[in-house]
Design a protein around this motif. Structure first.
Motif, PDB file in Angstrom:
ATOM      1  N   TYR A   1      44.050  43.907   0.504  1.00  0.00           N
ATOM      2  CA  TYR A   1      43.756  43.593   1.918  1.00  0.00           C
ATOM      3  C   TYR A   1      43.580  42.092   2.127  1.00  0.00           C
ATOM      4  CZ  TYR A   1      41.116  43.976   6.357  1.00  0.00           C
ATOM      5  OH  TYR A   1      40.667  43.855   7.654  1.00  0.00           O
TER       6      TYR A   1
ATOM      7  N   ASN B   1      47.782  38.294   4.955  1.00  0.00           N
ATOM      8  CA  ASN B   1      47.228  39.318   5.845  1.00  0.00           C
ATOM      9  C   ASN B   1      46.358  38.654   6.913  1.00  0.00           C
ATOM     10  OD1 ASN B   1      47.001  41.865   6.788  1.00  0.00           O
ATOM     11  ND2 ASN B   1      45.663  42.648   5.163  1.00  0.00           N
TER      12      ASN B   1
ATOM     13  N   GLY C   1      48.248  46.052   6.796  1.00  0.00           N
ATOM     14  CA  GLY C   1      48.719  44.662   6.764  1.00  0.00           C
ATOM     15  C   GLY C   1      49.282  44.237   5.422  1.00  0.00           C
ATOM     16  N   THR C   2      49.457  45.211   4.516  1.00  0.00           N
ATOM     17  CA  THR C   2      49.991  44.868   3.181  1.00  0.00           C
ATOM     18  C   THR C   2      51.313  45.609   2.958  1.00  0.00           C
ATOM     19  OG1 THR C   2      48.947  46.730   2.052  1.00  0.00           O
ATOM     20  CG2 THR C   2      47.607  44.735   2.326  1.00  0.00           C
TER      21      THR C   2
END
Ligand code: SAM
Ligand code: MD0
Ligand code: SF4
Length: 355
Positions: free
Chosen positions: A79, A84, A244-245
């Motif tokens: 994360y 990100n 977000g990854t």
């Protein structure tokens, strides 16, 4: 193995492992293939038997202080990877001091100081040395550092200023998989940093992820890879996809594989520290992990703290439930209890002589 074993044979297996019996690759293959509940329960039983021989019902507790969530790296699973677009923080001296004050008097054996590979500290390591010194002065406890890869001279200075344990997880010892996970990071640099740290008296923790494209053969490579450097602490964590990854759409895996690997780690490393991380499934998950043979509870965070975990099962929860008191209460319900600080200090002292 296990399936047709009687209670007596299970106890004999546990005793054999306590006496140094080493599992073959075929036996690891068999254990990693277990899926039936009865067989899993037998595996957990043998693992607890081995653990209890060395630690009884005593558990070590580590407080987790994620003091900077900035990072220059781009691990595909994480994360906090640099690209990100998330809220990040970096604690200042006052905030670190306040956290120490919140932790004082709590029944914890070691403070885990974790950061992303934050250039603010990596380019000016004195800042990290000062932070370790401050926490040592404030807490007077053993300190684990989880800073990512740092130069040998910096590791030496950190150790001289109070750092006792280095946590630096390989994630996998399968180099093809490693390249997909720790993107752009040297495999050997991580291996060498742990080895150097051990040579100057640090305790060292290695760890792997499961549920991230690892299969049985790759897991055996990782188990043997950890065996090679004989770390003082070994862990496994279930990969939890993070928004977000690049891996955010991976189907998350149940904890069964993690529990199996915790037990297998216990059979391979009978007298080592094996954590049950609260970061994955909180205190309910801790119970499962301790019953699989773990003997350390990690990622303990004070109730009113706004600090991050790493996987943060409780990111969206109203309130946290992984403070020392809640952990100890549940341990009591399991017939387990925190070890004496002196027991943990003996482990640290044993490291100093480079045993
Ligand atoms: N930046 C330091 C580093 O990478 O070594 C410390 C950060 S934290 C301790 C990093 C560890 O948390 C990783 O090595 C990985 O084992 C675990 N981790 C990170 N993201 C995860 C995820 N999505 N699921 C499970 N474990 C994760
Ligand atoms: C844990 N959140 O134990 C912590 C972290 C770092 N040394 C440990 C992954 O789950
Ligand atoms: Fe950075 Fe560590 Fe996350 Fe990798 S695992 S992105 S190095 S914080």
């Amino acid at each position: 193995m296990l399936k047709d074993m009687t209670q007596k044979e299970l106890d004999e297996l546990a005793q054999g492992l306590v006496n140094g019996l080493r599992l073959t690759d075929d036996e690891l293959r068999e254990l990693l293939s277990i899926s039936e509940k009865d067989d899993l329960d037998k595996l957990y039983y043998v693992s607890r038997k081995v653990r209890d021989h060395f630690f009884g019902n005593k558990v070590f507790l580590y407080s987790f202080v994620y003091f900077s969530t900035y990072c220059k790296n781009k691990c595909s699973f994480c994360y906090y990877r640099t690209s990100n677009d998330i809220e990040r923080y970096r604690l200042d001296t006052e905030e670190v001091r306040n956290i120490c004050n919140a932790l004082k008097g709590e029944n914890i054996h070691m403070v885990d100081l974790t950061m992303g590979e934050d250039p603010y500290f990596h380019d000016n390591p004195e800042r990290f040395v000062e932070l370790v010194k401050l926490v040592k002065e404030e807490m007077g406890l053993p300190i684990m550092i989880s800073p990512g890869v740092m130069d040998n001279d910096v590791l030496r200075e950190l150790h001289e200023n109070g750092a006792n344990f280095l946590a630096l997880y390989q994630e996998t010892h399968d180099q093809d998989l490693y390249r997909k996970l720790r993107v752009g990071q040297s495999f050997q640099d991580r291996v060498k940093a742990r080895s150097f740290a051990r040579s100057i008296g640090y305790g060292v923790e290695d760890g792997i992820l499961t549920g991230i494209g690892d299969g049985i053969e790759s897991t055996i490579r990782s188990l043997r890879g950890m065996e090679e450097s004989s770390p003082d602490m070994v862990r496994v964590m279930t990969f939890v996809p993070q928004e977000g990854t690049p891996l955010e759409n991976t189907i998350s895996q149940s904890s069964v594989s993690e529990l199996k690997i915790i037990s297998i780690l216990r059979l391979m490393f009978p007298d080592r520290l094996i954590p049950a991380s609260l970061d994955l499934e909180g205190i309910d998950g801790m119970v499962l992990r301790l019953n699989a043979g773990a003997n350390v509870v990690t990622s303990i965070i004070p109730a009113e703290s706004t600090l991050e975990g790493v996987v943060n099962y409780d990111r969206k929860h109203e309130e946290r439930d992984r403070d020392p008191k809640s952990v100890i209460k549940r341990l009591g319900e399991m017939g387990m209890e925190p070890a004496e600080q002196a027991d943990f200090n003996r482990i640290i002292e044993g490291l100093q002589c480079g045993a």
